[in-house]
Design an enzyme around this catalytic site. Structure first.
Site, PDB file in Angstrom:
ATOM      1  CE1 TYR A   1      38.810  46.955 108.528  1.00  0.00           C
ATOM      2  CE2 TYR A   1      36.445  47.151 108.259  1.00  0.00           C
ATOM      3  CZ  TYR A   1      37.714  47.327 107.768  1.00  0.00           C
ATOM      4  OH  TYR A   1      37.905  47.884 106.521  1.00  0.00           O
TER       5      TYR A   1
ATOM      6  CD  GLN B   1      28.082  53.515  98.390  1.00  0.00           C
ATOM      7  OE1 GLN B   1      28.463  53.722  97.271  1.00  0.00           O
ATOM      8  NE2 GLN B   1      28.061  54.490  99.249  1.00  0.00           N
TER       9      GLN B   1
ATOM     10  CB  CYS C   1      42.778  26.253 107.865  1.00  0.00           C
ATOM     11  SG  CYS C   1      42.644  28.046 107.657  1.00  0.00           S
TER      12      CYS C   1
ATOM     13  CG  HIS D   1      31.117  48.427  99.752  1.00  0.00           C
ATOM     14  ND1 HIS D   1      30.966  49.793  99.800  1.00  0.00           N
ATOM     15  CD2 HIS D   1      31.280  48.117  98.447  1.00  0.00           C
ATOM     16  CE1 HIS D   1      31.077  50.287  98.577  1.00  0.00           C
ATOM     17  NE2 HIS D   1      31.255  49.291  97.729  1.00  0.00           N
TER      18      HIS D   1
ATOM     19  N   GLY E   1      22.871  59.847 101.344  1.00  0.00           N
ATOM     20  CA  GLY E   1      24.052  59.852 102.204  1.00  0.00           C
ATOM     21  C   GLY E   1      25.247  59.142 101.631  1.00  0.00           C
ATOM     22  CB  THR E   2      26.378  57.530  98.781  1.00  0.00           C
ATOM     23  OG1 THR E   2      27.631  57.062  98.267  1.00  0.00           O
ATOM     24  CG2 THR E   2      25.450  57.912  97.655  1.00  0.00           C
TER      25      THR E   2
ATOM     26  CB  CYS F   1      40.478  29.741 110.658  1.00  0.00           C
ATOM     27  SG  CYS F   1      39.491  28.497 109.823  1.00  0.00           S
TER      28      CYS F   1
ATOM     29  CG  ASN G   1      25.144  64.198 100.569  1.00  0.00           C
ATOM     30  OD1 ASN G   1      25.616  64.969 101.407  1.00  0.00           O
ATOM     31  ND2 ASN G   1      25.792  63.126 100.133  1.00  0.00           N
TER      32      ASN G   1
HETATM   33  C1  BV8 Z   1      36.960  47.234  92.916  1.00  0.00           C
HETATM   34  C2  BV8 Z   1      33.972  48.455 103.118  1.00  0.00           C
HETATM   35  C3  BV8 Z   1      38.030  45.940  91.246  1.00  0.00           C
HETATM   36  C4  BV8 Z   1      35.217  48.571 103.940  1.00  0.00           C
HETATM   37  C5  BV8 Z   1      34.274  50.066 101.316  1.00  0.00           C
HETATM   38  C6  BV8 Z   1      36.728  53.405  88.962  1.00  0.00           C
HETATM   39  C7  BV8 Z   1      37.070  54.745  89.086  1.00  0.00           C
HETATM   40  C8  BV8 Z   1      37.826  55.174  90.181  1.00  0.00           C
HETATM   41  C9  BV8 Z   1      38.271  54.261  91.148  1.00  0.00           C
HETATM   42  C10 BV8 Z   1      37.940  52.940  90.998  1.00  0.00           C
HETATM   43  C11 BV8 Z   1      37.177  52.513  89.926  1.00  0.00           C
HETATM   44  N1  BV8 Z   1      36.988  51.160  90.044  1.00  0.00           N
HETATM   45  C12 BV8 Z   1      37.631  50.724  91.158  1.00  0.00           C
HETATM   46  C13 BV8 Z   1      38.223  51.789  91.769  1.00  0.00           C
HETATM   47  C14 BV8 Z   1      39.022  51.707  92.987  1.00  0.00           C
HETATM   48  C15 BV8 Z   1      38.188  51.836  94.234  1.00  0.00           C
HETATM   49  C16 BV8 Z   1      37.567  53.188  94.320  1.00  0.00           C
HETATM   50  O1  BV8 Z   1      36.388  53.376  94.023  1.00  0.00           O
HETATM   51  N2  BV8 Z   1      38.342  54.141  94.762  1.00  0.00           N
HETATM   52  C17 BV8 Z   1      37.826  55.478  94.903  1.00  0.00           C
HETATM   53  C18 BV8 Z   1      37.931  55.908  96.356  1.00  0.00           C
HETATM   54  C19 BV8 Z   1      38.573  56.387  93.989  1.00  0.00           C
HETATM   55  N3  BV8 Z   1      37.156  50.812  94.279  1.00  0.00           N
HETATM   56  C20 BV8 Z   1      37.473  49.588  94.744  1.00  0.00           C
HETATM   57  O2  BV8 Z   1      38.584  49.269  95.096  1.00  0.00           O
HETATM   58  C21 BV8 Z   1      36.335  48.582  94.806  1.00  0.00           C
HETATM   59  N4  BV8 Z   1      36.810  47.350  94.232  1.00  0.00           N
HETATM   60  O3  BV8 Z   1      36.554  48.021  92.118  1.00  0.00           O
HETATM   61  O4  BV8 Z   1      37.654  46.089  92.610  1.00  0.00           O
HETATM   62  C22 BV8 Z   1      38.297  44.509  91.080  1.00  0.00           C
HETATM   63  C23 BV8 Z   1      37.527  43.793  90.162  1.00  0.00           C
HETATM   64  C24 BV8 Z   1      37.807  42.450  89.971  1.00  0.00           C
HETATM   65  C25 BV8 Z   1      38.813  41.832  90.747  1.00  0.00           C
HETATM   66  C26 BV8 Z   1      39.538  42.555  91.688  1.00  0.00           C
HETATM   67  C27 BV8 Z   1      39.287  43.906  91.856  1.00  0.00           C
HETATM   68  C28 BV8 Z   1      35.961  48.262  96.238  1.00  0.00           C
HETATM   69  C29 BV8 Z   1      35.301  49.447  96.860  1.00  0.00           C
HETATM   70  C30 BV8 Z   1      34.727  49.040  98.221  1.00  0.00           C
HETATM   71  C31 BV8 Z   1      35.636  49.532  99.332  1.00  0.00           C
HETATM   72  N5  BV8 Z   1      35.030  49.236 100.637  1.00  0.00           N
HETATM   73  N6  BV8 Z   1      33.690  49.738 102.480  1.00  0.00           N
HETATM   74  C32 BV8 Z   1      35.005  49.395 105.169  1.00  0.00           C
HETATM   75  O5  BV8 Z   1      33.890  49.926 105.384  1.00  0.00           O
HETATM   76  O6  BV8 Z   1      35.967  49.517 105.943  1.00  0.00           O
HETATM   77  S1  BV8 Z   1      33.952  51.596 100.668  1.00  0.00           S
HETATM   78  C33 BV8 Z   1      33.613  52.621 101.957  1.00  0.00           C
HETATM   79  O7  BV8 Z   1      33.850  53.920 101.484  1.00  0.00           O
HETATM   80  C34 BV8 Z   1      32.173  52.629 102.362  1.00  0.00           C
HETATM   81  O8  BV8 Z   1      31.572  51.360 102.308  1.00  0.00           O
HETATM   82  C35 BV8 Z   1      31.540  53.554 101.408  1.00  0.00           C
HETATM   83  O9  BV8 Z   1      31.096  52.898 100.266  1.00  0.00           O
HETATM   84  C36 BV8 Z   1      32.693  54.417 101.000  1.00  0.00           C
HETATM   85  C37 BV8 Z   1      32.496  55.754 101.598  1.00  0.00           C
HETATM   86  O10 BV8 Z   1      31.525  56.293 100.826  1.00  0.00           O
HETATM   87  P1  BV8 Z   1      30.151  56.787 101.502  1.00  0.00           P
HETATM   88  O11 BV8 Z   1      29.347  55.643 101.972  1.00  0.00           O
HETATM   89  O12 BV8 Z   1      29.596  57.670 100.502  1.00  0.00           O
HETATM   90  O13 BV8 Z   1      30.580  57.530 102.786  1.00  0.00           O
HETATM   91  P2  BV8 Z   1      31.466  58.795 102.832  1.00  0.00           P
HETATM   92  O14 BV8 Z   1      32.004  58.919 104.193  1.00  0.00           O
HETATM   93  O15 BV8 Z   1      32.382  58.790 101.678  1.00  0.00           O
HETATM   94  O16 BV8 Z   1      30.422  59.969 102.557  1.00  0.00           O
HETATM   95  C38 BV8 Z   1      29.372  60.165 103.448  1.00  0.00           C
HETATM   96  C39 BV8 Z   1      28.378  61.012 102.687  1.00  0.00           C
HETATM   97  O17 BV8 Z   1      27.278  61.221 103.553  1.00  0.00           O
HETATM   98  C40 BV8 Z   1      28.931  62.379 102.313  1.00  0.00           C
HETATM   99  O18 BV8 Z   1      28.540  62.705 101.004  1.00  0.00           O
HETATM  100  C41 BV8 Z   1      28.245  63.308 103.317  1.00  0.00           C
HETATM  101  O19 BV8 Z   1      27.971  64.586 102.761  1.00  0.00           O
HETATM  102  C42 BV8 Z   1      26.956  62.588 103.565  1.00  0.00           C
HETATM  103  N7  BV8 Z   1      26.334  62.862 104.850  1.00  0.00           N
HETATM  104  C43 BV8 Z   1      26.930  63.198 106.020  1.00  0.00           C
HETATM  105  N8  BV8 Z   1      25.993  63.339 106.980  1.00  0.00           N
HETATM  106  C44 BV8 Z   1      24.779  63.072 106.395  1.00  0.00           C
HETATM  107  C45 BV8 Z   1      25.004  62.765 105.041  1.00  0.00           C
HETATM  108  N9  BV8 Z   1      24.009  62.454 104.191  1.00  0.00           N
HETATM  109  C46 BV8 Z   1      22.754  62.457 104.688  1.00  0.00           C
HETATM  110  N10 BV8 Z   1      22.449  62.731 105.972  1.00  0.00           N
HETATM  111  C47 BV8 Z   1      23.437  63.043 106.856  1.00  0.00           C
HETATM  112  N11 BV8 Z   1      23.150  63.327 108.143  1.00  0.00           N
HETATM  113 ZN    ZN Z   2      40.466  28.754 107.704  1.00  0.00          ZN
END
Ligand code: BV8
Ligand code: ZN
Length: 252
Positions: free
Chosen positions: A70, A104, A161, A122, A198-199, A158, A224
């Site tokens: 990070y 995101q 704590c 996020h 871009g998602t 921290c 995209n």
């Molecule tokens: C939760 C922070 C429940 C960290 C991130 C339902 C169905 C399936 C799965 C699930 C579901 N519900 C929950 C899940 C599980 C999981 C999930 O979705 N898994 C997926 C992968 C199958 N979700 C979770 O765990 C979420 N939590 O639901 O909790 C819960 C409820 C109550 C109590 C407890 C628990 C949490 C999800 C958040 C994870 N954290 N980020 C970090 O950054 O390190 S997500 C992280 O990945 C990013 O933030 C981003 O959101 C994601 C990546 O996606 P994109 O942003 O779209 O980026 P990516 O690289 O994937 O794609 C880039 C895009 O840009 C591409 O399409 C590309 O073509 C395009 N591109 C490239 N160049 C360009 C462009 N576009 C335009 N111009 C360009 N030049």
């Molecule tokens: Zn603390």
């Protein structure tokens, strides 16, 4: 290549829209040189999958590896500049008061481009906190000596704590911030146009937002270079990089 009639259709939808929502993913920061999640990880992180590293389990198992990742990403963001896509989003918000920007991304490039209050679904690389008591921790300046390929870095402790400091992001398996998610769903349900930029549309529950918008009668425009699951709900698909398309669409 971008079809002119698609751009014309998107421009007409934008001109008619009264309440606009913009949903951005890592692709909007790609042209600032910030790697997206889909991009293969490089250097020290090469052998890892981002989805496996962005979890509480990974942090518990090896805090120095995850904190180091990070800090490497935060340094890359500090060295990056907002690109024309971020600037076009900020211009659209200024021109269309009431526009809601939902991101995101965990970088601060929308803010540095002039967006006033992006909804960070996020979290952010710039809001570290104690993993034990939740106390916010100071964000140190980007380390000047960050090696190109990253490094393991033991997280700070921290002040209150002495628990481990963790990144202020939402990891896979963690719930999204309730207020951010609630305002995002509310905005998507009451807009008449949602711009998905871009998602990959793969991460939930953020990926539901365009579907919420369409269910409540809004049109979706997607920007995209590649096809995504959002193709099926997009009224217009603008295939290409956001830094070229958004300025054309928004006229900046
Ligand atoms: C939760 C922070 C429940 C960290 C991130 C339902 C169905 C399936 C799965 C699930 C579901 N519900 C929950 C899940 C599980 C999981 C999930 O979705 N898994 C997926 C992968 C199958 N979700 C979770 O765990 C979420 N939590 O639901 O909790 C819960 C409820 C109550 C109590 C407890 C628990 C949490 C999800 C958040 C994870 N954290 N980020 C970090 O950054 O390190 S997500 C992280 O990945 C990013 O933030 C981003 O959101 C994601 C990546 O996606 P994109 O942003 O779209 O980026 P990516 O690289 O994937 O794609 C880039 C895009 O840009 C591409 O399409 C590309 O073509 C395009 N591109 C490239 N160049 C360009 C462009 N576009 C335009 N111009 C360009 N030049
Ligand atoms: Zn603390």
């Amino acid at each position: 290549m971008l079809q002119q009639e698609d751009l014309g259709q998107a421009t007409a939808l934008l001109a008619r829209a009264r309440r606009v929502v913009i949903l951005t993913g890592a692709g909007v920061s790609a042209e600032s040189g910030v790697p997206t999640f889909r991009d293969a990880l490089t250097g020290l992180w090469q052998r890892f999958d981002a989805q496996a590293l962005a979890t509480p389990e990974a942090f518990r198992a090896d805090p120095a590896l995850v904190w180091g990742w990070y800090e490497w990403r935060r340094t890359a963001v500090c060295r990056a500049q907002p690109n024309p896509a971020h600037l076009a989003v900020a211009a659209l918000e200024a021109r269309h008061p009431g526009t809601v920007l939902i991101t995101q991304n965990v970088d601060d490039l929308h803010e540095r481009a002039g967006s006033k209050a992006p909804v960070h679904l996020h979290g952010s690389l710039f809001a570290p906190r104690c993993a034990e008591c939740g106390q916010p921790a100071p964000t140190p300046d980007a380390p000047a000596d960050e090696p190109e390929n990253g490094r393991r870095l033991p997280p700070p402790r921290c002040a209150r704590c002495s628990g481990l400091i963790r990144p202020g992001v939402v990891w896979f398996g963690e719930a999204l911030p309730t207020d951010a998610l609630a305002s995002a769903v509310e905005a998507a349900a009451s807009c008449d146009l949602l711009l998905a930029v871009g998602t990959s549309g793969l991460v939930h529950p953020a990926a539901e937002l365009p579907h919420v918008a369409v269910r409540t009668g809004a049109a979706v425009i997607q920007v995209n270079p590649r096809a995504t699951p959002l193709d099926e709900v997009a009224e217009v698909n603008l295939r290409g990089p956001a830094a070229r398309i958004l300025p054309e669409l928004i006229g900046t």
